[in-house]
Design a protein around this motif. Structure first.
Motif, PDB file in Angstrom:
ATOM      1  N   ASP A 164      -1.460  -1.938 -15.222  1.00  0.00           N
ATOM      2  CA  ASP A 164      -1.791  -1.170 -14.021  1.00  0.00           C
ATOM      3  C   ASP A 164      -2.648   0.052 -14.332  1.00  0.00           C
ATOM      4  OD1 ASP A 164      -0.625  -2.856 -12.205  1.00  0.00           O
ATOM      5  OD2 ASP A 164       1.172  -1.637 -11.877  1.00  0.00           O
ATOM      6  N   ALA A 165      -2.374   0.726 -15.446  1.00  0.00           N
ATOM      7  CA  ALA A 165      -3.133   1.939 -15.764  1.00  0.00           C
ATOM      8  C   ALA A 165      -4.614   1.626 -15.951  1.00  0.00           C
ATOM      9  CB  ALA A 165      -2.566   2.594 -17.027  1.00  0.00           C
ATOM     10  N   ALA A 166      -4.927   0.589 -16.736  1.00  0.00           N
ATOM     11  CA  ALA A 166      -6.329   0.207 -16.961  1.00  0.00           C
ATOM     12  C   ALA A 166      -6.954  -0.331 -15.674  1.00  0.00           C
ATOM     13  CB  ALA A 166      -6.414  -0.828 -18.074  1.00  0.00           C
ATOM     14  N   TRP A 167      -6.177  -1.125 -14.937  1.00  0.00           N
ATOM     15  CA  TRP A 167      -6.675  -1.679 -13.675  1.00  0.00           C
ATOM     16  C   TRP A 167      -7.023  -0.562 -12.688  1.00  0.00           C
ATOM     17  CZ3 TRP A 167      -8.278  -5.963 -11.211  1.00  0.00           C
ATOM     18  CH2 TRP A 167      -8.240  -5.971  -9.817  1.00  0.00           C
ATOM     19  N   ASN A 168      -6.131   0.398 -12.554  1.00  0.00           N
ATOM     20  CA  ASN A 168      -6.368   1.490 -11.601  1.00  0.00           C
ATOM     21  C   ASN A 168      -7.591   2.315 -11.977  1.00  0.00           C
ATOM     22  OD1 ASN A 168      -4.073   0.620 -10.292  1.00  0.00           O
ATOM     23  ND2 ASN A 168      -2.772   2.323 -10.963  1.00  0.00           N
ATOM     24  N   GLN A 169      -7.759   2.560 -13.265  1.00  0.00           N
ATOM     25  CA  GLN A 169      -8.943   3.297 -13.707  1.00  0.00           C
ATOM     26  C   GLN A 169     -10.220   2.529 -13.387  1.00  0.00           C
ATOM     27  OE1 GLN A 169      -9.425   6.357 -14.853  1.00  0.00           O
ATOM     28  NE2 GLN A 169      -7.240   6.806 -14.607  1.00  0.00           N
ATOM     29  N   MET A 170     -10.164   1.213 -13.539  1.00  0.00           N
ATOM     30  CA  MET A 170     -11.337   0.389 -13.240  1.00  0.00           C
ATOM     31  C   MET A 170     -11.709   0.472 -11.764  1.00  0.00           C
ATOM     32  SD  MET A 170     -11.867  -3.738 -13.620  1.00  0.00           S
ATOM     33  CE  MET A 170     -11.201  -4.085 -11.980  1.00  0.00           C
ATOM     34  N   VAL A 171     -10.714   0.360 -10.888  1.00  0.00           N
ATOM     35  CA  VAL A 171     -10.985   0.404  -9.447  1.00  0.00           C
ATOM     36  C   VAL A 171     -11.514   1.781  -9.051  1.00  0.00           C
ATOM     37  CG1 VAL A 171      -9.994   0.190  -7.141  1.00  0.00           C
ATOM     38  CG2 VAL A 171      -9.284  -1.394  -8.949  1.00  0.00           C
ATOM     39  N   GLU A 194       0.456   3.692  -7.146  1.00  0.00           N
ATOM     40  CA  GLU A 194      -0.264   4.703  -7.921  1.00  0.00           C
ATOM     41  C   GLU A 194      -1.763   4.657  -7.629  1.00  0.00           C
ATOM     42  OE1 GLU A 194      -0.945   7.905 -10.244  1.00  0.00           O
ATOM     43  OE2 GLU A 194       1.001   7.139  -9.562  1.00  0.00           O
ATOM     44  N   LEU A 195      -2.301   3.455  -7.486  1.00  0.00           N
ATOM     45  CA  LEU A 195      -3.721   3.327  -7.139  1.00  0.00           C
ATOM     46  C   LEU A 195      -3.993   3.940  -5.775  1.00  0.00           C
ATOM     47  CD1 LEU A 195      -6.579   2.278  -7.659  1.00  0.00           C
ATOM     48  CD2 LEU A 195      -5.859   0.052  -6.756  1.00  0.00           C
ATOM     49  N   ALA A 196      -3.107   3.699  -4.818  1.00  0.00           N
ATOM     50  CA  ALA A 196      -3.284   4.284  -3.480  1.00  0.00           C
ATOM     51  C   ALA A 196      -3.354   5.808  -3.570  1.00  0.00           C
ATOM     52  CB  ALA A 196      -2.147   3.840  -2.564  1.00  0.00           C
ATOM     53  N   LYS A 197      -2.490   6.421  -4.392  1.00  0.00           N
ATOM     54  CA  LYS A 197      -2.510   7.878  -4.556  1.00  0.00           C
ATOM     55  C   LYS A 197      -3.816   8.339  -5.191  1.00  0.00           C
ATOM     56  CE  LYS A 197       2.502   8.390  -5.188  1.00  0.00           C
ATOM     57  NZ  LYS A 197       3.560   8.702  -6.187  1.00  0.00           N
ATOM     58  N   MET A 198      -4.254   7.627  -6.219  1.00  0.00           N
ATOM     59  CA  MET A 198      -5.485   8.008  -6.912  1.00  0.00           C
ATOM     60  C   MET A 198      -6.683   7.950  -5.966  1.00  0.00           C
ATOM     61  SD  MET A 198      -4.719   5.942 -10.474  1.00  0.00           S
ATOM     62  CE  MET A 198      -6.316   6.247 -11.255  1.00  0.00           C
ATOM     63  N   HIS A 204      -9.931  13.088  -0.921  1.00  0.00           N
ATOM     64  CA  HIS A 204      -9.781  14.518  -0.624  1.00  0.00           C
ATOM     65  C   HIS A 204     -10.816  15.343  -1.380  1.00  0.00           C
ATOM     66  CE1 HIS A 204      -5.249  13.843   0.431  1.00  0.00           C
ATOM     67  NE2 HIS A 204      -6.064  13.445   1.388  1.00  0.00           N
ATOM     68  N   GLU A 205     -11.062  14.992  -2.639  1.00  0.00           N
ATOM     69  CA  GLU A 205     -12.066  15.712  -3.431  1.00  0.00           C
ATOM     70  C   GLU A 205     -13.451  15.579  -2.799  1.00  0.00           C
ATOM     71  OE1 GLU A 205     -11.906  14.216  -7.391  1.00  0.00           O
ATOM     72  OE2 GLU A 205      -9.805  14.771  -7.701  1.00  0.00           O
ATOM     73  N   ARG A 206     -13.772  14.364  -2.370  1.00  0.00           N
ATOM     74  CA  ARG A 206     -15.083  14.123  -1.753  1.00  0.00           C
ATOM     75  C   ARG A 206     -15.212  14.898  -0.441  1.00  0.00           C
ATOM     76  NH1 ARG A 206     -19.379  11.647  -4.197  1.00  0.00           N
ATOM     77  NH2 ARG A 206     -19.903  10.528  -2.276  1.00  0.00           N
ATOM     78  N   TRP A 207     -14.164  14.854   0.356  1.00  0.00           N
ATOM     79  CA  TRP A 207     -14.199  15.572   1.640  1.00  0.00           C
ATOM     80  C   TRP A 207     -14.339  17.073   1.423  1.00  0.00           C
ATOM     81  CZ3 TRP A 207      -9.433  12.536   3.906  1.00  0.00           C
ATOM     82  CH2 TRP A 207      -9.868  11.269   4.322  1.00  0.00           C
ATOM     83  N   ALA A 208     -13.632  17.597   0.416  1.00  0.00           N
ATOM     84  CA  ALA A 208     -13.710  19.034   0.132  1.00  0.00           C
ATOM     85  C   ALA A 208     -15.127  19.443  -0.255  1.00  0.00           C
ATOM     86  CB  ALA A 208     -12.733  19.409  -0.982  1.00  0.00           C
ATOM     87  N   ALA A 209     -15.850  18.511  -0.863  1.00  0.00           N
ATOM     88  CA  ALA A 209     -17.238  18.769  -1.261  1.00  0.00           C
ATOM     89  C   ALA A 209     -18.225  18.364  -0.163  1.00  0.00           C
ATOM     90  CB  ALA A 209     -17.551  18.010  -2.548  1.00  0.00           C
ATOM     91  N   ALA A 228       1.480  11.148   4.455  1.00  0.00           N
ATOM     92  CA  ALA A 228       0.266  11.932   4.209  1.00  0.00           C
ATOM     93  C   ALA A 228      -0.977  11.043   4.250  1.00  0.00           C
ATOM     94  CB  ALA A 228       0.366  12.630   2.859  1.00  0.00           C
ATOM     95  N   MET A 229      -0.870   9.838   3.711  1.00  0.00           N
ATOM     96  CA  MET A 229      -2.014   8.923   3.720  1.00  0.00           C
ATOM     97  C   MET A 229      -2.322   8.450   5.137  1.00  0.00           C
ATOM     98  SD  MET A 229      -1.197   6.658   0.311  1.00  0.00           S
ATOM     99  CE  MET A 229      -0.690   7.465  -1.210  1.00  0.00           C
ATOM    100  N   ILE A 230      -1.301   8.280   5.935  1.00  0.00           N
ATOM    101  CA  ILE A 230      -1.541   7.885   7.327  1.00  0.00           C
ATOM    102  C   ILE A 230      -2.249   9.011   8.075  1.00  0.00           C
ATOM    103  CG2 ILE A 230      -0.387   7.335   9.513  1.00  0.00           C
ATOM    104  CD1 ILE A 230       1.657   5.763   7.767  1.00  0.00           C
ATOM    105  N   ALA A 231      -1.946  10.253   7.711  1.00  0.00           N
ATOM    106  CA  ALA A 231      -2.693  11.377   8.288  1.00  0.00           C
ATOM    107  C   ALA A 231      -4.165  11.308   7.883  1.00  0.00           C
ATOM    108  CB  ALA A 231      -2.071  12.701   7.839  1.00  0.00           C
TER     109      ALA A 231
END
Length: 293
Positions: A164-171, A194-198, A204-209, A228-231
């Motif tokens: 999952d760790a390598a997969w999530n980084q790839m996505v 975990e991927l959903a959180k990432m 959020h980072e993109r929106w802040a920028a 929070a994600m539904i928000a």
């Protein structure tokens, strides 16, 4: 010959000259019988010179045969030289798994970018695939977009073998470099909390920028969306363009939470499209992203 071997050989017969095919067959036989390493390396390097770099001429039946041989294998974008080089890789003696991996390591170490693309896109076809996880992870870290995409897109290896760790980084990297997520084989199957959180943190980072995010980002999120994600999805539905709204609607539809369903019901047209099966992730990728598998 294995089924994959037979298919590649058949496609070369359709796409390359008799002389070129005879050359590949000769080199395959030499390599398979244990010829010196230099025979493989010289042939591997020379493949484009003998076969050319035209695309394989594959029919829908050919692509179906590829899927039957290995689910997720999509050689529709492969070239003649890539098929030829893959045949040479498949000819390497592999009875001794550790020795085979050592041989493969030498090929990776000396490969140019074009050769690396072949190596990574052929990983799911090679013997002892469970031993190539570290190589796949290296491909994901590559700064060369062609190399990254050869392992991340239209390739079943990551979904079948990465943790999952390598997969999530790839996505996440695919989102970061604007690769089309719908070309990641097994994206829905390998979605995880975990991927959903990432992905939502990245949004959020993109929106802040004051930057936008690809609507496909929400595809792996829906099933694991918390309050929070539904928000976040509510924000996208309220402020996004048509593509973003459709993606958020699909994510809401996948969520088991009542508040997600209540949110979707506030957009009756989108709700109806999802319920009737008119709006799916497949139709979204086809109609909104203008990228065809």
């Amino acid at each position: 010959m294995s089924r994959v071997n037979k298919l590649l050989h058949h496609w070369l017969l359709q796409s390359a000259s008799e002389k070129a095919t005879a050359w590949i067959e000769q080199k395959q036989a030499q390599i398979a019988s244990g010829a010196a390493e230099r025979v493989f390396f010289t042939a591997f390097s020379a493949v484009p010179r003998y076969l050319g770099k035209e695309n394989l001429q594959l029919t829908s039946q050919d692509l179906e045969a590829a899927q039957e041989a290995l689910p997720g294998w999509f050689p529709g974008h492969w070239s003649v030289d890539q098929a030829g080089r893959t045949l040479l890789l498949l000819a390497l003696p592999h009875e001794d798994a550790q020795e085979y991996v050592r041989s493969l390591d030498k090929v990776f170490t000396t490969a140019d970018m074009g050769e690396l693309v072949v190596l990574y896109q052929s990983l799911p076809l090679l013997p002892h695939p469970e031993l190539h996880r570290q190589r796949a992870a290296e491909g994901i870290r590559s700064n060369m977009s062609n190399v990254f995409q050869s392992i991340a897109l239209r390739n079943p290896y990551p979904a079948d073998y990465l943790d999952d760790a390598a997969w999530n980084q790839m996505v996440l990297k695919a989102v970061f470099v604007d690769s089309p997520l719908h070309l990641i084989w097994g994206l829905d199957r390998r979605a995880n909390p975990e991927l959903a959180k990432m992905l939502t943190n990245y949004a959020h980072e993109r929106w802040a920028a004051k930057r936008s995010v690809t609507p496909e980002l929400w595809r792996p999120v829906g099933r694991f969306a918390d309050t929070a994600m539904i928000a976040d999805l509510e924000k996208v539905l309220a402020d996004g363009d048509i593509a973003e709204q459709e993606a958020a609607a699909l994510a809401c539809a996948q969520s088991p939470l009542p508040e997600a369903q209540a949110l979707l019901s506030r957009y009756p047209d989108l709700h109806s499209s999802v319920q009737k099966g008119h709006l799916t992730w497949s139709s979204f990728s086809r109609d909104r992203l203008f990228v065809h598998n």
